[in-house]
Write an enzyme that holds these catalytic residues in place. Sequence first.
Site, short mmCIF file in Angstrom:
data_model
loop_
_atom_site.label_atom_id
_atom_site.label_comp_id
_atom_site.label_asym_id
_atom_site.label_seq_id
_atom_site.Cartn_x
_atom_site.Cartn_y
_atom_site.Cartn_z
N GLU A 294 1.27 3.66 2.07
CA GLU A 294 1.99 3.97 3.29
C GLU A 294 3.33 3.23 3.36
O GLU A 294 4.31 3.76 3.88
CB GLU A 294 1.14 3.59 4.51
CG GLU A 294 -0.17 4.35 4.62
CD GLU A 294 -1.35 3.61 3.99
OE1 GLU A 294 -2.44 3.66 4.57
OE2 GLU A 294 -1.16 2.98 2.93
N LEU B 148 -29.21 0.05 -25.84
CA LEU B 148 -28.54 -0.57 -24.69
C LEU B 148 -28.41 0.43 -23.55
O LEU B 148 -28.54 0.05 -22.38
CB LEU B 148 -27.18 -1.10 -25.10
CG LEU B 148 -26.37 -1.84 -24.03
CD1 LEU B 148 -27.18 -2.97 -23.40
CD2 LEU B 148 -25.06 -2.39 -24.62
N CYS C 62 -5.44 0.71 6.49
CA CYS C 62 -6.13 -0.54 6.80
C CYS C 62 -5.65 -1.10 8.13
O CYS C 62 -4.55 -0.80 8.59
CB CYS C 62 -5.93 -1.55 5.68
SG CYS C 62 -4.21 -2.08 5.47
N TRP D 96 -16.80 12.83 -37.04
CA TRP D 96 -16.83 12.80 -35.58
C TRP D 96 -17.87 13.78 -35.09
O TRP D 96 -18.04 14.86 -35.69
CB TRP D 96 -15.46 13.13 -34.99
CG TRP D 96 -14.40 12.14 -35.35
CD1 TRP D 96 -13.46 12.24 -36.32
CD2 TRP D 96 -14.17 10.88 -34.72
NE1 TRP D 96 -12.66 11.14 -36.34
CE2 TRP D 96 -13.08 10.28 -35.36
CE3 TRP D 96 -14.79 10.20 -33.67
CZ2 TRP D 96 -12.58 9.03 -34.99
CZ3 TRP D 96 -14.29 8.97 -33.31
CH2 TRP D 96 -13.21 8.40 -33.96
N SER E 142 -21.03 8.78 -37.93
CA SER E 142 -20.86 9.47 -36.65
C SER E 142 -19.46 10.01 -36.41
O SER E 142 -19.15 10.49 -35.31
CB SER E 142 -21.21 8.51 -35.50
OG SER E 142 -20.34 7.39 -35.51
N HIS F 234 0.83 -1.19 0.00
CA HIS F 234 0.00 0.00 0.00
C HIS F 234 0.87 1.25 0.00
O HIS F 234 2.08 1.19 0.20
CB HIS F 234 -0.93 -0.03 1.21
CG HIS F 234 -1.98 -1.09 1.12
ND1 HIS F 234 -2.94 -1.28 2.09
CD2 HIS F 234 -2.22 -2.04 0.17
CE1 HIS F 234 -3.73 -2.29 1.74
NE2 HIS F 234 -3.30 -2.77 0.59
#
Length: 391
Positions: free
Chosen positions: A83, A324, A106, A201, A199, A81
């Site tokens: 630390e 979607l 932690c 851009w 599409s 981590h």
Amino acid sequence: MVAQADAFSANNTQDNTLLVRSPVSKEKIGSDFDSRIMQRCLELARRALGRTSPNPLVGAVIVKDGEIIGEGFHPRVGEPHAEVFALRAAGVNARGATIYVNLEPCNHYGRTPPCSEGLITAGVAKVVVGMVDPNPLVAGGGIARLRGAGVEVVVGVEEAACQQLNEAFVHRILHKRPLGILKYAMTLDGKIAASSGHSAWVTSQDARSEVHQLRAACDAVIVGGNTVRHDNPYLTSHQVGAHNPLRVVMSRHLNLPENARLWQTAEAPTLVLTEVGANPHFQDLLLKQGVEVVEFASLTPDQAMAYLYERGFCSVLWECGGTLAASAIAQGAVQKVLAIIAPKIIGGSNAPTPVGDLGLTTMTEALSLERVRWRVIGTDCLVEGYLPQKS
């Protein structure tokens, strides 16, 4: 100073300990000082964007007598981590020093030992924490352990910024799902493509570069079959050395082109989600090209997000078409919306729009985004907000 690399190779773990001895300020240490050092923690943490899931993004800075003596960040799951790296850089000078960390240290054994014990052993005098860890395995336990050992602990410095950085991690912990982000680009009259389907851009290069950075920060990016057929996207970050998300295609029937760019997996991995028994011949073709295929009895956005949660993901970017997108919103698979609006008018009564039918018939039923922010990117405008949480 020993420079710390921004990019990480999956096969080459780089040292992310920063050996630092630089005066930060001659002023008295106080709230402004604390805020600036915490912002440095966040800056360090961002170096691992897209690489730490299911772990959070964490940076740490150790200060003694107004001088930074060690820095570090958590590079990826399974590695030490933040630390730990900061303590390595500070060495014996960490005794009596103050460590700043954007997330509570932690206090449990997981893939690595508890950071709270490491800080106590190193003899730090004070710990400044940006936010409490929502993980039930931590959730104040690290702070309590430190205070119980006589270490002074300050909590809540730059807390909003710390929450923002790890919003996907927090969402995963609280809701057992990745954070779903719907991104789309549209014209001023609400079209994502012309009536012909063309599409490229909608938005400017500046906006597209912003999207590439967004992809680099996410664990996965999802599209549907129509996007593969009509746009043939790469869905990569387009940045040398940057993280590429897992590219996910949702297709119930696998009626997809055989030569799509997404099947080229040398640069970035691709996963296809489909339904049981769909197009076995095409599945074989995908597998031979290194594409992963997973079958579901019934393929839905909610099922996809549940599966990606089990794979340890925190953030999922939806870059799909309107049909979607509507399904993902309706099933609660999207929490955040990023809409890029280009100052263009294309017209077309049948031109596709970013979100399909949601079954809403009155304006009073419209989903109003919360915590909305606006930002200009080149000639375009980015609107960012969050969908209302379902009760």
